[in-house]
Design an enzyme around this catalytic site. Structure first.
Site, PDB file in Angstrom:
ATOM      1  N   SER A 267      59.085  55.098  28.101  1.00 35.33           N
ATOM      2  CA  SER A 267      58.700  56.475  27.780  1.00 35.33           C
ATOM      3  C   SER A 267      59.948  57.300  27.463  1.00 35.33           C
ATOM      4  CB  SER A 267      57.950  57.101  28.955  1.00 35.33           C
ATOM      5  OG  SER A 267      56.925  56.236  29.385  1.00 35.33           O
TER       6      SER A 267
ATOM      7  N   HIS B 227      53.004  49.445  28.858  1.00 34.79           N
ATOM      8  CA  HIS B 227      52.023  49.805  29.897  1.00 34.79           C
ATOM      9  C   HIS B 227      50.681  49.105  29.619  1.00 34.79           C
ATOM     10  CE1 HIS B 227      54.552  53.663  29.979  1.00 34.79           C
ATOM     11  NE2 HIS B 227      54.665  53.219  31.207  1.00 34.79           N
TER      12      HIS B 227
ATOM     13  N   GLY C 256      52.555  57.841  33.003  1.00 32.29           N
ATOM     14  CA  GLY C 256      51.991  58.347  31.747  1.00 32.29           C
ATOM     15  C   GLY C 256      52.945  58.188  30.576  1.00 32.29           C
TER      16      GLY C 256
HETATM   17  P1  AMP Z   1      56.608  54.068  34.178  1.00 31.86           P
HETATM   18  O1  AMP Z   1      55.481  54.822  33.570  1.00 31.86           O
HETATM   19  O2  AMP Z   1      57.837  54.037  33.320  1.00 31.86           O
HETATM   20  O3  AMP Z   1      56.849  54.410  35.603  1.00 31.86           O
HETATM   21  O4  AMP Z   1      56.142  52.549  34.178  1.00 31.86           O
HETATM   22  C1  AMP Z   1      54.916  52.164  34.750  1.00 31.86           C
HETATM   23  C2  AMP Z   1      54.864  50.656  34.825  1.00 31.86           C
HETATM   24  O5  AMP Z   1      54.992  50.101  33.512  1.00 31.86           O
HETATM   25  C3  AMP Z   1      56.015  50.059  35.651  1.00 31.86           C
HETATM   26  O6  AMP Z   1      55.531  48.951  36.395  1.00 31.86           O
HETATM   27  C4  AMP Z   1      56.981  49.628  34.591  1.00 31.86           C
HETATM   28  O7  AMP Z   1      57.842  48.586  35.004  1.00 31.86           O
HETATM   29  C5  AMP Z   1      56.039  49.157  33.499  1.00 31.86           C
HETATM   30  N1  AMP Z   1      56.709  49.156  32.209  1.00 31.86           N
HETATM   31  C6  AMP Z   1      57.460  50.153  31.670  1.00 31.86           C
HETATM   32  N2  AMP Z   1      57.971  49.762  30.488  1.00 31.86           N
HETATM   33  C7  AMP Z   1      57.540  48.494  30.276  1.00 31.86           C
HETATM   34  C8  AMP Z   1      57.736  47.530  29.234  1.00 31.86           C
HETATM   35  N3  AMP Z   1      58.484  47.805  28.177  1.00 31.86           N
HETATM   36  N4  AMP Z   1      57.130  46.326  29.355  1.00 31.86           N
HETATM   37  C9  AMP Z   1      56.370  46.037  30.445  1.00 31.86           C
HETATM   38  N5  AMP Z   1      56.143  46.900  31.453  1.00 31.86           N
HETATM   39  C10 AMP Z   1      56.726  48.097  31.377  1.00 31.86           C
END
Ligand code: AMP
Length: 283
Positions: free
Chosen positions: A190, A41, A35
């Site tokens: 985030s 995302h 989230g």
């Molecule tokens: P998180 O909510 O941080 O656990 O991230 C969820 C998914 O989004 C994971 O697969 C992350 O690697 C991806 N993600 C987070 N930040 C980025 C970004 N800046 N660019 C691309 N994907 C991202």
């Protein structure tokens, strides 16, 4: 495109929706998230919609991947904002279980993450990847997607999960998506919300420094020297602590060398005050 997105909170409601889709022959993609969504995302959701008929986004701040001293209690949460953004990105379903739904009383089985988990983040966050692997295995069983999309932003996580899917003969396909960055190069995260104004000004140096390191490595510079230079530059820029800056084999995350001819990756983690930033780039 709809201006709302359906949300389900129990495994049984989730399975009703996915069974209906399967009955119609639709393919399903899963985008696991915690989230507090940003355009990184959303880029994963858009990629999913190009590859499959239905995109399911899970929103679950997984307690088992946080250590006791980490930021679980202050991790940013904004479900209403997330739902709006996901409707705009044409997501088909949000899977948002409670902690009790994900880990009911008596839950005790877990995945032990493989060799790709042992170094880098594994040194500084020892139980982290077991928690990630277990929750992702559960998400894969709950949603039964054809594909799951993960960001290269968390490159070691992607590598650990690829290893899990291969080692445990899971039938879905994992897809890695490029890191979305702010205009100054800072990888969207985030956790950037934790940064003060002055820390936010320093933060893009991380990308600048590891990009320069990747270029030096590609040009055959001595690895130890160029890594030491990169660490010095990060400290000078204002980073308060450096957990690691490493050049690794991009597939196994074992120590890499340009002589091997194999693809390499620069990976780094460092602190700005109370905020820990990670980033990585290809060599
Ligand atoms: P998180 O909510 O941080 O656990 O991230 C969820 C998914 O989004 C994971 O697969 C992350 O690697 C991806 N993600 C987070 N930040 C980025 C970004 N800046 N660019 C691309 N994907 C991202």
């Amino acid at each position: 495109m709809s201006d709302t997105v359906k949300i389900v909170r129990t495994v049984s409601d989730l399975r009703k929706v996915t069974a209906k889709w399967r009955g119609r022959g639709h393919t399903i993609g899963l985008i696991p998230t915690m989230g507090a969504l940003h355009s990184g995302h959303l880029s994963l959701v858009r990629l999913a919609k190009k590859k499959v008929d239905r995109a399911v986004v899970s929103i679950f701040v997984n307690p088992t991947q946080f250590a006791v001293n980490e930021d679980l209690s202050r991790y940013p949460r904004d479900e209403a904002g997330d739902l709006k953004k996901l409707a705009g990105a044409d997501a088909d379903l949000v899977w948002a279980p409670s902690v009790e739904e994900m880990y009911p009383e008596g839950h005790s089985t877990g995945i032990r993450a493989g060799s790709a988990a042992k170094d880098l983040e594994g040194v500084f966050r020892p139980q982290h990847f077991d928690g990630v692997a277990t929750v992702c295995a559960k998400l894969f069983n709950q949603v039964t997607p054809d594909i799951a999309i993960f960001g290269e932003k968390d490159f070691q996580q992607l590598t650990v999960l690829r290893q899990m899917v291969r080692d445990l003969d899971m039938s879905l396909k994992l897809i890695g998506a490029p890191t979305k960055r702010d205009t100054d190069g800072l990888a969207l995260s985030s956790r950037n919300a934790y940064l003060s104004l002055s820390e936010r000004k320093v933060a893009p140096s991380l990308y600048a420094v590891i990009s320069a390191l990747a270029e030096d490595a590609a040009n055959g510079a001595d690895m130890l020297t160029t890594i030491a230079n990169a660490k010095r530059k990060l400290t000078t820029a204002g980073f308060t602590k450096i957990d690691y800056v490493e050049i690794r084999d991009a597939e196994t995350l074992e120590p890499g060398s340009t002589a091997s001819g194999r693809p390499l990756r620069v990976l780094a983690a460092c602190w700005l005050g109370k905020t820990r930033l990670i980033d990585n780039v290809a060599v």
